[in-house]
Scaffold this active site. Structure first.
Site, PDB file in Angstrom:
ATOM      1  N   HIS A 107      40.929  43.764  40.703  1.00 40.73           N
ATOM      2  CA  HIS A 107      39.794  42.863  40.912  1.00 40.73           C
ATOM      3  C   HIS A 107      39.403  42.851  42.387  1.00 40.73           C
ATOM      4  O   HIS A 107      40.235  42.938  43.267  1.00 40.73           O
ATOM      5  CB  HIS A 107      40.081  41.450  40.406  1.00 40.73           C
ATOM      6  CG  HIS A 107      41.282  40.782  41.001  1.00 40.73           C
ATOM      7  ND1 HIS A 107      42.580  41.117  40.638  1.00 40.73           N
ATOM      8  CD2 HIS A 107      41.392  39.799  41.914  1.00 40.73           C
ATOM      9  CE1 HIS A 107      43.431  40.343  41.304  1.00 40.73           C
ATOM     10  NE2 HIS A 107      42.733  39.550  42.096  1.00 40.73           N
ATOM     11  N   LEU A 108      38.118  42.778  42.579  1.00 41.29           N
ATOM     12  CA  LEU A 108      37.504  42.762  43.905  1.00 41.29           C
ATOM     13  C   LEU A 108      37.019  41.349  44.186  1.00 41.29           C
ATOM     14  O   LEU A 108      36.288  40.769  43.373  1.00 41.29           O
ATOM     15  CB  LEU A 108      36.329  43.742  43.933  1.00 41.29           C
ATOM     16  CG  LEU A 108      35.486  43.795  45.200  1.00 41.29           C
ATOM     17  CD1 LEU A 108      36.304  44.296  46.375  1.00 41.29           C
ATOM     18  CD2 LEU A 108      34.277  44.685  44.977  1.00 41.29           C
ATOM     19  N   HIS A 109      37.426  40.798  45.313  1.00 40.48           N
ATOM     20  CA  HIS A 109      36.919  39.496  45.746  1.00 40.48           C
ATOM     21  C   HIS A 109      35.647  39.728  46.557  1.00 40.48           C
ATOM     22  O   HIS A 109      35.657  40.523  47.499  1.00 40.48           O
ATOM     23  CB  HIS A 109      37.929  38.788  46.657  1.00 40.48           C
ATOM     24  CG  HIS A 109      39.215  38.429  46.001  1.00 40.48           C
ATOM     25  ND1 HIS A 109      39.490  37.160  45.550  1.00 40.48           N
ATOM     26  CD2 HIS A 109      40.310  39.185  45.718  1.00 40.48           C
ATOM     27  CE1 HIS A 109      40.709  37.138  45.030  1.00 40.48           C
ATOM     28  NE2 HIS A 109      41.230  38.368  45.119  1.00 40.48           N
ATOM     29  N   ASP A 153      35.410  32.581  41.086  1.00 35.85           N
ATOM     30  CA  ASP A 153      36.828  32.288  41.268  1.00 35.85           C
ATOM     31  C   ASP A 153      37.060  30.797  41.027  1.00 35.85           C
ATOM     32  O   ASP A 153      36.248  29.964  41.445  1.00 35.85           O
ATOM     33  CB  ASP A 153      37.248  32.675  42.693  1.00 35.85           C
ATOM     34  CG  ASP A 153      38.746  32.705  42.873  1.00 35.85           C
ATOM     35  OD1 ASP A 153      39.382  31.639  42.784  1.00 35.85           O
ATOM     36  OD2 ASP A 153      39.287  33.796  43.115  1.00 35.85           O
ATOM     37  N   ILE A 154      38.155  30.453  40.345  1.00 36.79           N
ATOM     38  CA  ILE A 154      38.425  29.038  40.056  1.00 36.79           C
ATOM     39  C   ILE A 154      38.990  28.303  41.267  1.00 36.79           C
ATOM     40  O   ILE A 154      39.043  27.075  41.272  1.00 36.79           O
ATOM     41  CB  ILE A 154      39.372  28.858  38.850  1.00 36.79           C
ATOM     42  CG1 ILE A 154      40.730  29.502  39.110  1.00 36.79           C
ATOM     43  CG2 ILE A 154      38.736  29.411  37.580  1.00 36.79           C
ATOM     44  CD1 ILE A 154      41.786  29.139  38.085  1.00 36.79           C
ATOM     45  N   ASN A 157      43.209  43.067  46.888  1.00 37.58           N
ATOM     46  CA  ASN A 157      44.619  42.854  47.204  1.00 37.58           C
ATOM     47  C   ASN A 157      45.421  43.739  46.249  1.00 37.58           C
ATOM     48  O   ASN A 157      45.174  43.725  45.045  1.00 37.58           O
ATOM     49  CB  ASN A 157      45.014  41.388  47.009  1.00 37.58           C
ATOM     50  CG  ASN A 157      44.272  40.462  47.954  1.00 37.58           C
ATOM     51  OD1 ASN A 157      44.040  40.803  49.102  1.00 37.58           O
ATOM     52  ND2 ASN A 157      43.884  39.307  47.465  1.00 37.58           N
ATOM     53  N   SER A 215      47.832  38.251  42.482  1.00 41.48           N
ATOM     54  CA  SER A 215      48.559  37.399  41.534  1.00 41.48           C
ATOM     55  C   SER A 215      48.231  37.728  40.081  1.00 41.48           C
ATOM     56  O   SER A 215      48.991  37.386  39.189  1.00 41.48           O
ATOM     57  CB  SER A 215      48.286  35.922  41.816  1.00 41.48           C
ATOM     58  OG  SER A 215      46.909  35.646  41.724  1.00 41.48           O
TER      59      SER A 215
END
Length: 115
Positions: free
Chosen positions: A101-103, A32-33, A88, A96
């Site tokens: 996508h999975l964090h 993640d950036i 999310n 966003s």
């Protein structure tokens, strides 16, 4: 949004090169950036779908692949089995980029409840 306008699709295609943490035939994991933990990796399906529920409906196998790649990355990062997985879904929940996508977060104690 079309997949050609999707940032994560551009990562998957190689048009933009993220910092890759792992990949499979069906999934791509990258850092993640704006990390929210010492280890913060996003795992996306290569298929463009809006969110986790849409991915589950389209292909339970690909959803499972996303989760299994997150586990593989956590093992490579030596998180000792202590990590959090978060999807999310929808802008109100903090999504966003509207590509599922999975964090995967780890490397520090996680508090409950989050946010």
């Amino acid at each position: 949004m079309s997949s050609t306008d999707c940032l994560f699709c551009r990562f998957v295609s190689g048009e933009i090169e993220p910092q890759v943490a792992g990949e499979t035939t069906h999934s791509l994991a990258f850092r993640d950036i704006d990390p929210q933990a010492p280890t913060h990796v996003l795992v996306v399906p290569r298929r463009h779908v809006a969110d986790a529920a849409e991915l589950a409906a389209a292909s339970p196998e690909e959803l499972a692949d996303v989760v299994l790649l997150a586990r593989t990355v956590a093992e490579r990062e030596e998180l000792g089995g202590d990590y959090r997985l978060v999807f999310n879904t929808g802008a109100g929940a903090g999504q966003s980029v509207f590509h599922a996508h999975l964090h995967m977060l780890g490397g520090r104690p996680m508090k409950w409840p989050p946010g």
